[in-house]
Design a protein around this motif. Structure first.
Motif, mmCIF file in Angstrom:
data_model
loop_
_atom_site.group_PDB
_atom_site.id
_atom_site.type_symbol
_atom_site.label_atom_id
_atom_site.label_comp_id
_atom_site.label_asym_id
_atom_site.label_seq_id
_atom_site.Cartn_x
_atom_site.Cartn_y
_atom_site.Cartn_z
ATOM 1 N N GLY A 2 4.286 -10.884 5.311
ATOM 2 C CA GLY A 2 4.721 -11.036 6.462
ATOM 3 C C GLY A 2 3.955 -9.853 7.427
ATOM 4 N N THR A 3 4.632 -9.780 8.618
ATOM 5 C CA THR A 3 4.244 -8.716 9.397
ATOM 6 C C THR A 3 4.982 -7.444 9.368
ATOM 7 N N VAL A 4 4.473 -6.101 9.079
ATOM 8 C CA VAL A 4 5.277 -4.896 8.856
ATOM 9 C C VAL A 4 5.107 -4.059 10.051
ATOM 10 N N PRO A 5 6.139 -3.301 10.448
ATOM 11 C CA PRO A 5 6.122 -2.456 11.724
ATOM 12 C C PRO A 5 5.235 -1.368 11.375
ATOM 13 N N VAL A 6 4.398 -1.147 12.483
ATOM 14 C CA VAL A 6 3.450 0.079 12.470
ATOM 15 C C VAL A 6 3.882 1.246 13.243
ATOM 16 N N ASP A 33 8.830 -4.402 -1.443
ATOM 17 C CA ASP A 33 7.710 -4.718 -0.788
ATOM 18 C C ASP A 33 7.426 -3.521 0.079
ATOM 19 N N VAL A 34 6.109 -3.387 0.907
ATOM 20 C CA VAL A 34 5.907 -2.496 1.595
ATOM 21 C C VAL A 34 6.933 -2.614 2.910
ATOM 22 N N ALA A 35 7.369 -1.520 3.305
ATOM 23 C CA ALA A 35 8.416 -1.846 4.588
ATOM 24 C C ALA A 35 7.810 -1.564 5.924
ATOM 25 N N ALA A 36 6.896 -0.671 6.066
ATOM 26 C CA ALA A 36 6.268 -0.194 7.105
ATOM 27 C C ALA A 36 4.920 0.411 6.852
ATOM 28 N N GLN A 37 4.235 0.817 7.898
ATOM 29 C CA GLN A 37 3.153 1.441 7.716
ATOM 30 C C GLN A 37 3.022 2.364 8.892
ATOM 31 N N VAL A 38 2.129 3.537 8.431
ATOM 32 C CA VAL A 38 1.848 4.671 9.513
ATOM 33 C C VAL A 38 0.243 4.945 9.473
ATOM 34 N N GLU A 39 0.074 4.752 11.109
ATOM 35 C CA GLU A 39 -1.360 4.818 11.198
ATOM 36 C C GLU A 39 -1.694 6.346 12.109
ATOM 37 N N ARG A 40 -2.707 6.891 11.390
ATOM 38 C CA ARG A 40 -3.012 8.406 11.766
ATOM 39 C C ARG A 40 -4.319 8.161 12.348
#
Length: 112
Positions: A2-6, A33-40
């Motif tokens: 599904g979609t994860v928060p960014v 599962d991956v809960a969220a992701q961080v973008e730099r």
């Protein structure tokens, strides 16, 4: 999944951690599962992405077994042996050279 928060870099909420942060705490994701992701953001390139996991669902790191420790020691020792002269170089052989510095640069070693 599904979609994860960014989240933007350094703005992730408490309770989430990267794999490295979990490891520093003595934890591992443990199949979650991956809960969220961080973008730099980066200039003129795609952003760097790090996946975040929930700390409360993380499991402790499995302990090192004697067999695993022996296999790791054997693998690290093999990285120190020069394939040309078959001697222990005393350091990890650089992959770019593929051999110890004595074999790679024999004329420079004699001049010194």
């Amino acid at each position: 999944m599904g979609t994860v928060p960014v989240y933007r870099w350094r703005l992730a909420p408490d309770g989430l951690a990267t794999r490295r942060q979990l490891r520093a705490l003595g934890l591992r994701p443990g199949g979650q599962d991956v809960a969220a992701q961080v973008e730099r953001p980066r200039r003129r390139r795609e952003p760097l992405v790090a996946y975040l996991y929930r700390v409360e669902q993380a499991k402790p790191v499995r302990p090192m077994t004697p067999a695993k420790r022996a296999a790791l020691a054997k693998a690290n020792a093999a990285r120190r042996v020069c394939p040309e002269c078959r001697r222990d170089a005393g350091y990890v052989i650089p992959p770019a050279l593929g051999m110890c510095t004595l074999c790679a640069f024999p004329e420079e070693q004699r001049a010194a």
